[in-house]
Structure formats: C-alpha cells, structure tokens
Design an enzyme around this catalytic site. Sequence first.
Site, PDB file in Angstrom:
ATOM      1  N   LYS A  13     -41.566  20.812  20.737  1.00 52.85           N
ATOM      2  CA  LYS A  13     -42.926  21.019  21.255  1.00 52.85           C
ATOM      3  C   LYS A  13     -43.814  21.804  20.299  1.00 52.85           C
ATOM      4  O   LYS A  13     -44.945  21.420  20.026  1.00 52.85           O
ATOM      5  CB  LYS A  13     -42.905  21.829  22.563  1.00 52.85           C
ATOM      6  CG  LYS A  13     -42.267  21.154  23.728  1.00 52.85           C
ATOM      7  CD  LYS A  13     -42.439  21.992  24.995  1.00 52.85           C
ATOM      8  CE  LYS A  13     -41.754  23.353  24.962  1.00 52.85           C
ATOM      9  NZ  LYS A  13     -40.298  23.316  24.991  1.00 52.85           N
ATOM     10  N   ARG A  88     -44.996  26.163  33.442  1.00 50.80           N
ATOM     11  CA  ARG A  88     -43.557  25.929  33.523  1.00 50.80           C
ATOM     12  C   ARG A  88     -43.052  25.995  34.956  1.00 50.80           C
ATOM     13  O   ARG A  88     -41.885  25.718  35.194  1.00 50.80           O
ATOM     14  CB  ARG A  88     -42.824  27.008  32.719  1.00 50.80           C
ATOM     15  CG  ARG A  88     -42.461  26.633  31.288  1.00 50.80           C
ATOM     16  CD  ARG A  88     -41.867  27.869  30.649  1.00 50.80           C
ATOM     17  NE  ARG A  88     -40.909  27.609  29.613  1.00 50.80           N
ATOM     18  CZ  ARG A  88     -41.153  27.789  28.318  1.00 50.80           C
ATOM     19  NH1 ARG A  88     -42.339  28.152  27.900  1.00 50.80           N
ATOM     20  NH2 ARG A  88     -40.198  27.597  27.426  1.00 50.80           N
ATOM     21  N   ARG A 127     -31.994  26.162  14.474  1.00 46.36           N
ATOM     22  CA  ARG A 127     -33.176  27.022  14.442  1.00 46.36           C
ATOM     23  C   ARG A 127     -32.749  28.496  14.467  1.00 46.36           C
ATOM     24  O   ARG A 127     -33.381  29.345  13.850  1.00 46.36           O
ATOM     25  CB  ARG A 127     -34.088  26.723  15.644  1.00 46.36           C
ATOM     26  CG  ARG A 127     -35.365  27.524  15.632  1.00 46.36           C
ATOM     27  CD  ARG A 127     -36.336  27.060  16.689  1.00 46.36           C
ATOM     28  NE  ARG A 127     -35.947  27.474  18.024  1.00 46.36           N
ATOM     29  CZ  ARG A 127     -36.590  27.111  19.140  1.00 46.36           C
ATOM     30  NH1 ARG A 127     -37.620  26.302  19.071  1.00 46.36           N
ATOM     31  NH2 ARG A 127     -36.188  27.543  20.314  1.00 46.36           N
ATOM     32  N   ARG A 133     -34.290  33.399  15.988  1.00 43.86           N
ATOM     33  CA  ARG A 133     -34.822  33.723  17.315  1.00 43.86           C
ATOM     34  C   ARG A 133     -33.728  34.302  18.199  1.00 43.86           C
ATOM     35  O   ARG A 133     -32.643  33.739  18.312  1.00 43.86           O
ATOM     36  CB  ARG A 133     -35.401  32.460  17.958  1.00 43.86           C
ATOM     37  CG  ARG A 133     -36.896  32.420  17.893  1.00 43.86           C
ATOM     38  CD  ARG A 133     -37.450  31.173  18.527  1.00 43.86           C
ATOM     39  NE  ARG A 133     -37.264  31.118  19.971  1.00 43.86           N
ATOM     40  CZ  ARG A 133     -37.958  30.326  20.763  1.00 43.86           C
ATOM     41  NH1 ARG A 133     -38.876  29.542  20.256  1.00 43.86           N
ATOM     42  NH2 ARG A 133     -37.745  30.296  22.053  1.00 43.86           N
ATOM     43  N   ARG A 144     -31.536  28.535  29.348  1.00 40.04           N
ATOM     44  CA  ARG A 144     -32.901  28.012  29.224  1.00 40.04           C
ATOM     45  C   ARG A 144     -32.963  26.546  29.647  1.00 40.04           C
ATOM     46  O   ARG A 144     -33.933  26.108  30.256  1.00 40.04           O
ATOM     47  CB  ARG A 144     -33.417  28.201  27.789  1.00 40.04           C
ATOM     48  CG  ARG A 144     -33.883  29.649  27.556  1.00 40.04           C
ATOM     49  CD  ARG A 144     -33.977  30.028  26.093  1.00 40.04           C
ATOM     50  NE  ARG A 144     -34.823  29.169  25.333  1.00 40.04           N
ATOM     51  CZ  ARG A 144     -34.621  28.842  24.055  1.00 40.04           C
ATOM     52  NH1 ARG A 144     -33.578  29.327  23.409  1.00 40.04           N
ATOM     53  NH2 ARG A 144     -35.448  28.064  23.431  1.00 40.04           N
TER      54      ARG A 144
HETATM   55  P1  AMP Z   1     -40.799  29.074  24.233  1.00 34.02           P
HETATM   56  O1  AMP Z   1     -41.139  29.575  22.895  1.00 34.02           O
HETATM   57  O2  AMP Z   1     -41.883  28.213  24.852  1.00 34.02           O
HETATM   58  O3  AMP Z   1     -39.453  28.412  24.306  1.00 34.02           O
HETATM   59  O4  AMP Z   1     -40.719  30.365  25.192  1.00 34.02           O
HETATM   60  C1  AMP Z   1     -39.772  31.389  24.937  1.00 34.02           C
HETATM   61  C2  AMP Z   1     -39.574  32.235  26.189  1.00 34.02           C
HETATM   62  O5  AMP Z   1     -40.819  32.835  26.574  1.00 34.02           O
HETATM   63  C3  AMP Z   1     -39.113  31.475  27.433  1.00 34.02           C
HETATM   64  O6  AMP Z   1     -37.715  31.251  27.456  1.00 34.02           O
HETATM   65  C4  AMP Z   1     -39.573  32.422  28.535  1.00 34.02           C
HETATM   66  O7  AMP Z   1     -38.732  33.560  28.629  1.00 34.02           O
HETATM   67  C5  AMP Z   1     -40.909  32.901  27.991  1.00 34.02           C
HETATM   68  N1  AMP Z   1     -42.001  32.004  28.436  1.00 34.02           N
HETATM   69  C6  AMP Z   1     -42.779  31.212  27.639  1.00 34.02           C
HETATM   70  N2  AMP Z   1     -43.670  30.534  28.374  1.00 34.02           N
HETATM   71  C7  AMP Z   1     -43.466  30.889  29.665  1.00 34.02           C
HETATM   72  C8  AMP Z   1     -44.043  30.509  30.896  1.00 34.02           C
HETATM   73  N3  AMP Z   1     -45.031  29.604  30.955  1.00 34.02           N
HETATM   74  N4  AMP Z   1     -43.568  31.104  32.028  1.00 34.02           N
HETATM   75  C9  AMP Z   1     -42.604  32.010  31.978  1.00 34.02           C
HETATM   76  N5  AMP Z   1     -41.975  32.389  30.863  1.00 34.02           N
HETATM   77  C10 AMP Z   1     -42.397  31.836  29.706  1.00 34.02           C
END
Ligand code: AMP
Length: 191
Positions: A13, A88, A127, A133, A144
Amino acid sequence: MRLIIMGPPGAGKGTQAKFIAEHFGIPAISTGDIFRANVSRGTELGVEAKRYMDAGEYVPDEVTNLMVRNRIDEPDAEPGFLLDGYPRTLAQVEELDGMIKHTGHALDAVVVLTVDQDEVVERLLQRAETDGRADDTADVIRRRQEIYGEETAPLVEVYRDRGLLIEVDGLGEVDEVTQRIFTALDVVPQS
Ligand code: AMP
C-alpha cells in the site's frame, strides 16, 4: 480526487500510495507514517500509539480519527487526498464519511490490493531486515494479519456496496501493479 488504498499488511500500500498521489497531484496520507513520525519525535501521541503498534493492535479510534481530521484540514489536502491505512474499522468509516461530507465533496474510489498471504509474510520479513520496523516480527505480523481480517476486511464489502471498490491484483513487479491501478483509476470520474 479523494481516494483510499486498502489491503492486508505487506500488500504494498505505502509504495503504491506514493505513485498514485504523485499521479493525481494530491498528498498521500499514511496514518502509520504519521504515528511512526510521532514515535521518533517522542511526542505524547507517539508514546500512546507505540504501545499498540508494537503489539500489532490498532491505535484507539478516537486518537486516530482526530489525527486524520486535523491532517485533512490542512491546505494541501483541499484539492483531494489519498488515505493509506485509514479507515481500518467500521467506526472510522463513519467518521471519515462525516469529515468528507463536511468538505462538500465525496469519496471517489477505494483501491484494494489483493495478495497471497504467504507471499506477504515473506515481504514483511524482508522489510524487517531493510527498514527495521519494530512491528515486522513474525508474531506481530501474525497479529496484524488477524486484526486486519477481523476489523478491516469487512470494510471491503461496505465500499463494494457503495460501488466505490476497485480491486487490483497486488502481486507482481511494483510498476506492473502501479499500471494496473492507474488503468483502473483513470476511468473514475472525479467528484
Ligand atoms: P501501517 O504502517 O499502515 O501498517 O500502520 C502501522 C500501525 O499503525 C498499525 O499496525 C496500527 O498499530 C497503527 N495504525 C495505522 N493506521 C491505523 C488506523 N487507521 N487505526 C488504528 N491504528 C492504526
């Protein structure tokens, strides 16, 4: 254009979001990136978010919603935006509906990247090595994925029912996937 990009963890994404945003001249707004920036700056928001992120859990809706509301109120998002990683949860979908309605515009399309789960785990572990990360460990990746299935996958049907869904095969070379997305999006009328 007001767009969302969705897909399970590791679907690519973030990578695709940057290309799409550039193509349409709109900001890519990644909630994960905003949280990570806050974590590295050690802000109050970052300290709060980190507890959830490290466990692979979602940051509470009220924290996330407010952060997105403030971000899309910024002038660069006035002509449009691409949301990466938001909404989400069903509650976030409702909240976003309100935010967009308030601007007098509408959501134009929701791109969903479809991928094979095993392939994705492989990508995430890679990654972990390149980006380091904290949430790319095997256990956290599993959590996740689970939480995506429980909380976020149902959103696909919500947007399908609204006629906004564009499903794109996320497997293959990065630029092949980008081309598939552009081909699908270039026929979407802009609101
Ligand atoms: P991502 O980089 O989009 O995979 O997001 C990394 C982490 O940030 C996720 O696993 C959540 O802990 C948090 N996070 C990101 N976006 C959201 C969201 N819309 N709602 C809740 N937690 C989020």
